[in-house]
Design a protein around this motif. Structure first.
Motif, PDB file in Angstrom:
ATOM      1  N   ASN A 155       1.083  -1.271   0.121  1.00  0.00           N
ATOM      2  CA  ASN A 155      -0.293   0.390   0.135  1.00  0.00           C
ATOM      3  C   ASN A 155       1.127   1.413  -0.037  1.00  0.00           C
ATOM      4  OD1 ASN A 155      -2.667  -1.333   0.268  1.00  0.00           O
ATOM      5  ND2 ASN A 155      -1.637  -1.822   2.304  1.00  0.00           N
TER       6      ASN A 155
ATOM      7  N   PRO B 100       2.743   4.092  -1.419  1.00  0.00           N
ATOM      8  CA  PRO B 100       2.783   5.009  -2.387  1.00  0.00           C
ATOM      9  C   PRO B 100       4.501   5.551  -3.242  1.00  0.00           C
ATOM     10  CG  PRO B 100       2.863   6.936  -0.660  1.00  0.00           C
ATOM     11  CD  PRO B 100       2.931   5.207   0.451  1.00  0.00           C
TER      12      PRO B 100
ATOM     13  N   LYS C 191       9.497   3.211  -3.478  1.00  0.00           N
ATOM     14  CA  LYS C 191       7.671   3.182  -2.964  1.00  0.00           C
ATOM     15  C   LYS C 191       8.649   4.111  -1.348  1.00  0.00           C
ATOM     16  CE  LYS C 191       5.390  -0.273  -4.063  1.00  0.00           C
ATOM     17  NZ  LYS C 191       4.612  -1.771  -3.933  1.00  0.00           N
ATOM     18  N   ASP C 192       7.269   4.954  -1.035  1.00  0.00           N
ATOM     19  CA  ASP C 192       7.477   5.310   0.274  1.00  0.00           C
ATOM     20  C   ASP C 192       7.099   5.023   1.572  1.00  0.00           C
ATOM     21  OD1 ASP C 192       7.732   7.689   2.493  1.00  0.00           O
ATOM     22  OD2 ASP C 192       6.706   8.503   1.525  1.00  0.00           O
TER      23      ASP C 192
END
Length: 187
Positions: free
Chosen positions: A68, A70, A138-139
């Motif tokens: 999940n 972002p 991805k962060d």
């Protein structure tokens, strides 16, 4: 603020992996299994087992969170997600500030095979590195995961990686101290 680039984090994980490999490669089964204080403390083998189990549990939950995460944001940075995370990570760093009893699901298994534990530890460290590489872009600072061993605690996925590093350093320090024990077997 505790913050590393992904490259710095991967370098630190590689050093810890190398340290664990060094124990497995240079110590005999008797040395790996020797317990200080007449068996009152963990052996190096038990430490490696504990780390393999801990890392595996964290990685399973981190994988769920990363799904999940972002893209963009602070994707190139692995940083602690706030005051509680920083304190938890700092507490885990060596030398130990206090002795903490492992929960039953993190205690070393009763029967350990010296030929299997070293490779299991190394595989867990490889999984950590592969996870970091596979989530490039991805962060991980933007998503939280459930701590698999203390379910009430939730950290950012990036903090989870920092916890893996600090926890592993703590136990590598513990293993190094075992080598300095006066009764440590010579072979």
């Amino acid at each position: 603020m505790i913050s590393l680039t992904r490259e710095q984090y991967l370098d630190s994980i590689q050093k810890l992996r190398d340290q664990g490999a060094s124990f497995s490669n240079r110590l005999s089964s008797a040395q790996l299994g020797w317990q200080p204080v007449g068996g009152a403390r963990w052996s190096i083998l038990e430490i490696l087992d504990h780390l393999a189990v801990f890392n595996g549990g964290f990685l399973n939950e981190l994988g769920n969170a990363a799904a999940n995460a972002p893209a963009g944001g602070r994707a190139g940075e692995i940083r602690a997600g706030g005051f509680v995370s920083e304190k938890f990570i700092g507490f885990s760093e060596p030398p130990p500030k206090a002795k903490v009893k492992a929960t039953a699901n993190l205690a070393p298994r009763p029967t350990l095979n010296p030929e299997k534990i070293g490779p299991e530890f190394l595989a867990s460290m490889d999984r950590v590195a592969n996870f970091v590489r596979s989530t490039s872009g991805k962060d991980l600072n933007a998503v939280r995961f459930k701590n698999p061993f203390i379910p009430l605690l939730r950290f950012t996925a990036a903090s989870g990686l920092l916890i893996i590093g600090s926890h592993t350093r703590r136990h590598m320090y513990q293993a190094e101290q075992i080598l300095k024990e006066p009764d440590f077997p010579k072979s």
